[in-house]
Scaffold this motif. Structure first.
Motif, PDB file in Angstrom:
ATOM      1  N   GLU A 142      -2.999  -3.400 -22.753  1.00  0.00           N
ATOM      2  CA  GLU A 142      -2.109  -2.322 -23.199  1.00  0.00           C
ATOM      3  C   GLU A 142      -1.128  -2.842 -24.267  1.00  0.00           C
ATOM      4  O   GLU A 142      -0.929  -2.212 -25.305  1.00  0.00           O
ATOM      5  CB  GLU A 142      -1.347  -1.786 -21.983  1.00  0.00           C
ATOM      6  CG  GLU A 142      -0.451  -0.612 -22.274  1.00  0.00           C
ATOM      7  CD  GLU A 142       0.285  -0.122 -21.029  1.00  0.00           C
ATOM      8  OE1 GLU A 142       0.837   0.976 -21.105  1.00  0.00           O
ATOM      9  OE2 GLU A 142       0.318  -0.838 -19.994  1.00  0.00           O
TER      10      GLU A 142
ATOM     11  N   TYR B 183      -9.673  -7.723 -15.178  1.00  0.00           N
ATOM     12  CA  TYR B 183      -9.452  -6.415 -14.556  1.00  0.00           C
ATOM     13  C   TYR B 183      -8.304  -6.410 -13.557  1.00  0.00           C
ATOM     14  O   TYR B 183      -8.135  -5.469 -12.806  1.00  0.00           O
ATOM     15  CB  TYR B 183     -10.746  -5.857 -13.930  1.00  0.00           C
ATOM     16  CG  TYR B 183     -11.833  -5.742 -14.976  1.00  0.00           C
ATOM     17  CD1 TYR B 183     -11.804  -4.716 -15.907  1.00  0.00           C
ATOM     18  CD2 TYR B 183     -12.833  -6.695 -15.072  1.00  0.00           C
ATOM     19  CE1 TYR B 183     -12.767  -4.632 -16.887  1.00  0.00           C
ATOM     20  CE2 TYR B 183     -13.804  -6.619 -16.062  1.00  0.00           C
ATOM     21  CZ  TYR B 183     -13.755  -5.583 -16.960  1.00  0.00           C
ATOM     22  OH  TYR B 183     -14.703  -5.506 -17.953  1.00  0.00           O
TER      23      TYR B 183
ATOM     24  N   ASP C  97      -4.158  -6.288 -12.671  1.00  0.00           N
ATOM     25  CA  ASP C  97      -3.073  -5.511 -13.270  1.00  0.00           C
ATOM     26  C   ASP C  97      -2.470  -6.231 -14.470  1.00  0.00           C
ATOM     27  O   ASP C  97      -2.144  -5.607 -15.474  1.00  0.00           O
ATOM     28  CB  ASP C  97      -1.977  -5.221 -12.234  1.00  0.00           C
ATOM     29  CG  ASP C  97      -2.425  -4.181 -11.204  1.00  0.00           C
ATOM     30  OD1 ASP C  97      -3.411  -3.463 -11.470  1.00  0.00           O
ATOM     31  OD2 ASP C  97      -1.786  -4.095 -10.133  1.00  0.00           O
TER      32      ASP C  97
ATOM     33  N   LYS D 183      -4.700  -5.864 -17.487  1.00  0.00           N
ATOM     34  CA  LYS D 183      -4.599  -4.502 -18.044  1.00  0.00           C
ATOM     35  C   LYS D 183      -3.314  -4.352 -18.841  1.00  0.00           C
ATOM     36  O   LYS D 183      -3.300  -3.730 -19.896  1.00  0.00           O
ATOM     37  CB  LYS D 183      -4.666  -3.465 -16.922  1.00  0.00           C
ATOM     38  CG  LYS D 183      -6.045  -3.380 -16.291  1.00  0.00           C
ATOM     39  CD  LYS D 183      -6.059  -2.412 -15.121  1.00  0.00           C
ATOM     40  CE  LYS D 183      -7.406  -2.422 -14.421  1.00  0.00           C
ATOM     41  NZ  LYS D 183      -7.471  -1.468 -13.322  1.00  0.00           N
TER      42      LYS D 183
ATOM     43  N   GLU E  14     -10.200   2.605 -16.227  1.00  0.00           N
ATOM     44  CA  GLU E  14      -8.897   2.513 -16.904  1.00  0.00           C
ATOM     45  C   GLU E  14      -9.001   1.624 -18.148  1.00  0.00           C
ATOM     46  O   GLU E  14      -8.508   1.976 -19.224  1.00  0.00           O
ATOM     47  CB  GLU E  14      -7.866   1.950 -15.921  1.00  0.00           C
ATOM     48  CG  GLU E  14      -6.444   1.984 -16.430  1.00  0.00           C
ATOM     49  CD  GLU E  14      -5.454   1.366 -15.456  1.00  0.00           C
ATOM     50  OE1 GLU E  14      -4.268   1.313 -15.815  1.00  0.00           O
ATOM     51  OE2 GLU E  14      -5.851   0.918 -14.358  1.00  0.00           O
ATOM     52  N   VAL E  15      -9.653   0.475 -18.007  1.00  0.00           N
ATOM     53  CA  VAL E  15      -9.822  -0.452 -19.127  1.00  0.00           C
ATOM     54  C   VAL E  15     -10.695   0.185 -20.210  1.00  0.00           C
ATOM     55  O   VAL E  15     -10.363   0.145 -21.399  1.00  0.00           O
ATOM     56  CB  VAL E  15     -10.436  -1.793 -18.645  1.00  0.00           C
ATOM     57  CG1 VAL E  15     -10.900  -2.642 -19.817  1.00  0.00           C
ATOM     58  CG2 VAL E  15      -9.427  -2.554 -17.795  1.00  0.00           C
TER      59      VAL E  15
ATOM     60  N   ASP F  12     -14.619  -0.730 -15.222  1.00  0.00           N
ATOM     61  CA  ASP F  12     -13.285  -0.288 -14.847  1.00  0.00           C
ATOM     62  C   ASP F  12     -12.893   0.854 -15.781  1.00  0.00           C
ATOM     63  O   ASP F  12     -12.697   0.645 -16.973  1.00  0.00           O
ATOM     64  CB  ASP F  12     -12.306  -1.460 -14.968  1.00  0.00           C
ATOM     65  CG  ASP F  12     -10.907  -1.104 -14.503  1.00  0.00           C
ATOM     66  OD1 ASP F  12     -10.266  -0.260 -15.159  1.00  0.00           O
ATOM     67  OD2 ASP F  12     -10.467  -1.672 -13.490  1.00  0.00           O
TER      68      ASP F  12
END
Length: 164
Positions: free
Chosen positions: A27, A18, A20, A23, A87-88, A85
């Motif tokens: 992505e 988790y 940056d 992530k 965003e994840v 999380d």
């Protein structure tokens, strides 16, 4: 690139803590590596901590495989000592829908270097993607780089995604 398992399905792993950089690695995996019908395996290594007694059962083998339907439930993940999380989860949900992926998560407790390599072997991952925290040379020497270790010891191709 990654070969396919006996059933023709590719198992693509992403090391997830988790951060940056993790992530960014997720992505990149979604944008560049995952294909229609692949299995995305989210591999998460937790350091031993206050919850240790609760997870003694899984200290060696890691958690059972956690399907996406449970992985996205904050209460379920809290039981494993992981804070969900958004965003994840959003990235994974979108990719799963668009590419019809099978998604599973696996948690391990202990040394990230060894557990990531164990996970690759145990889960028969065809290719692992991980972020690089971008430690300087001195920090890397003192702390030892998880990335360097996994690059040297994982039994599959490893892609390292740099943060910037």
């Amino acid at each position: 690139m990654a070969g396919a398992g006996a059933d023709g399905e590719r198992r693509i792993g992403v090391a997830m803590d988790y951060s940056d950089s993790a992530k960014k690695a997720l992505e990149w995996t979604v944008d560049n590596l995952l294909r229609h019908g692949d299995t995305l395996v989210v591999v998460h290594v937790l350091h031993h901590g206050g919850e240790e007694a609760k997870h003694t059962l899984w200290a060696k083998s890691g958690s059972p495989l956690i399907p996406l339907s449970e992985f996205r439930e904050p209460e379920v993940m809290k039981n494993y000592g992981v804070k969900a999380d958004a965003e994840v989860l959003d990235m994974i949900d979108t990719a799963a829908r668009q590419k019809q992926l099978k998604v599973v998560a696996k948690l391990y407790w202990g040394d990230a270097r060894e557990k990531l390599c164990d996970g690759v072997e145990e889960l028969k991952i065809d290719s692992l993607v991980m972020g690089s925290r971008g430690l300087g040379p001195i920090q890397r020497i003192l702390m030892g780089s998880v990335t360097n270790y996994v690059l040297s010891h994982a039994p599959c191709p490893v892609t390292v995604v740099k943060g910037k």
